[in-house]
Design a protein around this motif. Sequence first.
Motif, PDB file in Angstrom:
ATOM      1  N   MET A  55       4.415  -8.918  31.425  1.00  0.00           N
ATOM      2  CA  MET A  55       3.289  -9.942  31.985  1.00  0.00           C
ATOM      3  C   MET A  55       3.078 -11.155  31.246  1.00  0.00           C
ATOM      4  SD  MET A  55       1.920  -7.929  33.989  1.00  0.00           S
ATOM      5  CE  MET A  55       0.482  -9.180  34.290  1.00  0.00           C
ATOM      6  N   THR A  56       3.633 -11.230  30.078  1.00  0.00           N
ATOM      7  CA  THR A  56       3.785 -12.880  29.360  1.00  0.00           C
ATOM      8  C   THR A  56       4.851 -13.658  30.251  1.00  0.00           C
ATOM      9  OG1 THR A  56       3.283 -11.658  27.354  1.00  0.00           O
ATOM     10  CG2 THR A  56       4.256 -13.913  27.072  1.00  0.00           C
ATOM     11  N   ALA A  57       5.779 -12.897  30.572  1.00  0.00           N
ATOM     12  CA  ALA A  57       6.792 -13.876  31.325  1.00  0.00           C
ATOM     13  C   ALA A  57       6.077 -14.264  32.785  1.00  0.00           C
ATOM     14  CB  ALA A  57       8.032 -13.306  31.276  1.00  0.00           C
ATOM     15  N   ILE A  58       5.368 -13.425  33.131  1.00  0.00           N
ATOM     16  CA  ILE A  58       4.936 -13.662  34.597  1.00  0.00           C
ATOM     17  C   ILE A  58       3.805 -14.945  34.331  1.00  0.00           C
ATOM     18  CG2 ILE A  58       3.150 -12.797  36.237  1.00  0.00           C
ATOM     19  CD1 ILE A  58       4.716 -10.109  36.234  1.00  0.00           C
ATOM     20  N   GLN A  59       2.983 -14.501  33.277  1.00  0.00           N
ATOM     21  CA  GLN A  59       1.891 -15.667  33.034  1.00  0.00           C
ATOM     22  C   GLN A  59       2.471 -16.949  32.897  1.00  0.00           C
ATOM     23  OE1 GLN A  59      -0.378 -13.722  30.078  1.00  0.00           O
ATOM     24  NE2 GLN A  59      -1.558 -12.518  31.404  1.00  0.00           N
ATOM     25  N   ILE A  60       3.548 -17.128  31.940  1.00  0.00           N
ATOM     26  CA  ILE A  60       4.244 -18.236  31.885  1.00  0.00           C
ATOM     27  C   ILE A  60       4.854 -18.888  33.157  1.00  0.00           C
ATOM     28  CG2 ILE A  60       6.536 -19.430  30.848  1.00  0.00           C
ATOM     29  CD1 ILE A  60       5.922 -17.517  28.348  1.00  0.00           C
ATOM     30  N   VAL A  86      12.922 -13.499  34.407  1.00  0.00           N
ATOM     31  CA  VAL A  86      13.028 -12.809  33.271  1.00  0.00           C
ATOM     32  C   VAL A  86      11.866 -11.813  33.319  1.00  0.00           C
ATOM     33  CG1 VAL A  86      12.323 -12.933  31.000  1.00  0.00           C
ATOM     34  CG2 VAL A  86      13.876 -14.464  31.692  1.00  0.00           C
ATOM     35  N   ALA A  87      10.714 -12.075  34.185  1.00  0.00           N
ATOM     36  CA  ALA A  87       9.330 -11.209  34.111  1.00  0.00           C
ATOM     37  C   ALA A  87       9.983 -10.057  35.030  1.00  0.00           C
ATOM     38  CB  ALA A  87       8.339 -12.001  34.845  1.00  0.00           C
ATOM     39  N   GLY A  88      10.662 -10.308  35.871  1.00  0.00           N
ATOM     40  CA  GLY A  88      11.244  -9.089  36.836  1.00  0.00           C
ATOM     41  C   GLY A  88      12.370  -8.198  36.107  1.00  0.00           C
ATOM     42  N   VAL A  89      13.006  -8.831  35.229  1.00  0.00           N
ATOM     43  CA  VAL A  89      14.150  -7.812  34.436  1.00  0.00           C
ATOM     44  C   VAL A  89      13.074  -7.220  33.581  1.00  0.00           C
ATOM     45  CG1 VAL A  89      15.848  -7.953  32.647  1.00  0.00           C
ATOM     46  CG2 VAL A  89      15.941  -9.612  34.830  1.00  0.00           C
ATOM     47  N   LEU A  90      12.470  -7.576  32.680  1.00  0.00           N
ATOM     48  CA  LEU A  90      11.444  -7.001  31.712  1.00  0.00           C
ATOM     49  C   LEU A  90      10.653  -5.843  32.530  1.00  0.00           C
ATOM     50  CD1 LEU A  90      10.396  -9.797  29.438  1.00  0.00           C
ATOM     51  CD2 LEU A  90      12.012  -7.853  28.925  1.00  0.00           C
ATOM     52  N   GLY A  91      10.030  -6.426  33.644  1.00  0.00           N
ATOM     53  CA  GLY A  91       9.282  -5.303  34.391  1.00  0.00           C
ATOM     54  C   GLY A  91      10.228  -4.125  34.814  1.00  0.00           C
ATOM     55  N   SER A  92      11.364  -4.574  35.216  1.00  0.00           N
ATOM     56  CA  SER A  92      12.468  -3.345  35.664  1.00  0.00           C
ATOM     57  C   SER A  92      12.606  -2.517  34.467  1.00  0.00           C
ATOM     58  CB  SER A  92      13.573  -3.744  36.466  1.00  0.00           C
ATOM     59  OG  SER A  92      13.271  -4.730  37.445  1.00  0.00           O
ATOM     60  N   LEU A  93      12.753  -2.993  33.343  1.00  0.00           N
ATOM     61  CA  LEU A  93      13.087  -2.112  32.194  1.00  0.00           C
ATOM     62  C   LEU A  93      12.034  -1.469  31.730  1.00  0.00           C
ATOM     63  CD1 LEU A  93      14.839  -4.887  29.917  1.00  0.00           C
ATOM     64  CD2 LEU A  93      16.168  -2.677  31.177  1.00  0.00           C
ATOM     65  N   ALA A  94      10.707  -1.808  31.986  1.00  0.00           N
ATOM     66  CA  ALA A  94       9.571  -0.909  31.547  1.00  0.00           C
ATOM     67  C   ALA A  94       9.329   0.206  32.633  1.00  0.00           C
ATOM     68  CB  ALA A  94       8.312  -1.931  31.522  1.00  0.00           C
ATOM     69  N   TRP A  95       9.784  -0.340  33.908  1.00  0.00           N
ATOM     70  CA  TRP A  95       9.367   0.837  34.876  1.00  0.00           C
ATOM     71  C   TRP A  95      10.353   1.634  34.754  1.00  0.00           C
ATOM     72  CZ3 TRP A  95       6.241   0.985  38.978  1.00  0.00           C
ATOM     73  CH2 TRP A  95       6.548   2.150  40.071  1.00  0.00           C
ATOM     74  N   LEU A  96      11.690   1.583  34.252  1.00  0.00           N
ATOM     75  CA  LEU A  96      12.809   2.647  33.879  1.00  0.00           C
ATOM     76  C   LEU A  96      12.531   3.245  32.532  1.00  0.00           C
ATOM     77  CD1 LEU A  96      15.799   0.583  35.527  1.00  0.00           C
ATOM     78  CD2 LEU A  96      14.748   2.452  36.503  1.00  0.00           C
ATOM     79  N   HIS A  97      11.755   3.001  31.849  1.00  0.00           N
ATOM     80  CA  HIS A  97      11.582   3.376  30.623  1.00  0.00           C
ATOM     81  C   HIS A  97      12.486   3.068  29.576  1.00  0.00           C
ATOM     82  CE1 HIS A  97       7.878   5.641  31.958  1.00  0.00           C
ATOM     83  NE2 HIS A  97       8.561   5.836  33.022  1.00  0.00           N
TER      84      HIS A  97
END
Length: 98
Positions: A55-60, A86-97
């Motif tokens: 979310m921080t990367a998306i806001q940036i 970067v936001a997409g990658v971090l979001g994917s990592l969060a989605w995949l736990h």
Amino acid sequence: MSEAFEVPSPHEKHLEHTTEHAHGREAEKLEATSREWDQKSEEALHQHHRWAQAMTAIQIAISLTAIILLTRKEWLKRMSYTAGAVAGVLGSLAWLHL
């Protein structure tokens, strides 16, 4: 004056030993349950941090996009795309736990 001194019977000693042993097993069970919940808590907190990073990367990226609209700088546009990726990658990592 003499005080009465009472010697515990063998039966009382056995009950005391059995009670201590039962409390020890109960304490071990509670400790195992505590460790299990602690592990679950750590996993949940790790996933929360991963979502917060995304979310921080998306806001940036959104902030950079607003600046790009005003300045029309090409290098800033590339930075915004990078922040979005970067936001997409971090979001994917969060989605995949992960």
